[in-house]
Scaffold this active site. Structure first.
Site, mmCIF file in Angstrom:
data_model
loop_
_atom_site.group_PDB
_atom_site.id
_atom_site.type_symbol
_atom_site.label_atom_id
_atom_site.label_comp_id
_atom_site.label_asym_id
_atom_site.label_seq_id
_atom_site.Cartn_x
_atom_site.Cartn_y
_atom_site.Cartn_z
ATOM 1 C CE LYS A 149 -4.323 1.539 2.072
ATOM 2 N NZ LYS A 149 -4.960 1.772 0.770
ATOM 3 C CD GLU A 182 -6.315 -3.011 -6.541
ATOM 4 O OE1 GLU A 182 -6.832 -3.204 -5.422
ATOM 5 O OE2 GLU A 182 -5.078 -2.888 -6.712
ATOM 6 C CG LEU A 207 -4.312 -3.115 -0.941
ATOM 7 C CD1 LEU A 207 -2.830 -3.043 -0.602
ATOM 8 C CD2 LEU A 207 -5.009 -1.823 -0.526
#
Ligand code: PMP
Length: 286
Positions: A149, A182, A207
């Protein structure tokens, strides 16, 4: 009420809060972050967010700026000083301040820590979810380590801005084989015509969202059938439902993909049920 930010040991008025020009986050995007929902004054899934923070830091060989218990105190204090009942807390750790040079600085360089918190009106978020959102699709042009992240979010920024300019709220990244990875700041899900919940496995290309992890538990409790597998844009367009998940969106229905209506164009029953049940399964601190 004036906002307060925590910056490297001090609680500062938001307007005066800044980091050094040679902070490696500012110079190189050399840092990581977390966003945690705050609900009724408490962090949601604090433990999981801090575990993911530690993982991100380890992957990049950045030190934890302080022990996790102390970090928890700073997070809570920032929430308290900003009088956030419902909203979010943001934390960022970078490799610290050093003369601009790509090589890692001296290992004694302390990492930088910034924490901010702000209120979000839950009624507004519920209103958005009640309507559903539009998404566009864009080629996934990110690096391979999107499991970390990092604050290096330029592709996400450009994708989400393109979505906004197209009248949509989110952009779904699509890999070279035509599968959705995503969203710019969310995980992506669909419900197939025969009622199966589908989301991409967290082993590659995405993620591992904390909300995603908890929603898989909610889905199991609701006895929904789940397939963790990649899905294509064509499959998503033909799906019964589509939705996104994140700490700030919970589950929010997607009712349009590249201008095509999903289902009847209204948020579906599965997205609604997951959203309504989420906080029964998420861990809220006391
Ligand atoms: N993917 C990306 C790229 C994100 O930025 C986020 C939000 N931080 C998510 C997924 C969702 O993660 P979480 O559920 O932990 O908020």
């Amino acid at each position: 009420m004036s906002r307060i930010a925590y910056v490297n040991g001090a609680y500062l008025p938001h307007a005066d809060a800044g980091v050094h020009v040679e902070d490696r986050g500012y110079q190189f995007g050399d840092g990581v972050y977390e966003v945690c929902e705050v609900r009724a004054g408490h962090m949601v899934d604090e433990r999981r967010h801090l575990e993911r923070l530690v993982r991100s830091l380890n992957e990049l060989r950045i030190r934890l700026p302080m022990p996790l218990a102390a970090l928890g105190v700073v997070l809570r204090e920032t929430i308290r000083r900003n009088r956030v009942r419902n909203g979010l807390v943001y934390l960022q750790v970078t490799r610290g301040v050093a003369r601009r040079d790509h090589y890692f600085p001296d290992p004694a360089t302390p990492p930088s820590l910034v924490v901010t918190a702000r209120s979000v009106d839950p009624a507004r978020a519920d209103a958005v979810a009640g309507e559903g959102i539009a998404v566009i699709t864009v080629p996934d042009n990110r690096w391979e380590r999107v499991d970390i992240k990092t604050i290096g979010l330029l592709p996400n920024v450009l994708a989400k801005q393109a979505a906004k300019q197209a009248g949509a709220r989110e952009a779904w990244f699509v890999d070279a084989s035509g599968h959705v990875t995503e969203g710019g700041s969310t995980n992506a899900w669909i419900v197939t015509g025969d009622g199966r919940l589908v989301t991409r496995p967290a082993e590659g290309g995405i993620l591992r969202g904390i909300t995603r992890t908890v929603m898989l538990e909610v889905a199991e409790a609701l006895q929904l059938r789940v397939d963790e597998r990649p899905f294509t844009v064509a499959e998503a367009r033909a799906a019964r439902e589509a939705f996104v998940t994140s700490a700030t969106n919970l589950a929010t229905a997607v009712v349009r993909i590249d201008g095509h209506l999903i289902g009847d164009g209204r948020p579906g029953a599965v997205a609604r049920a997951l959203r309504e049940n989420f906080h029964k399964y998420a861990q809220t601190g006391r």
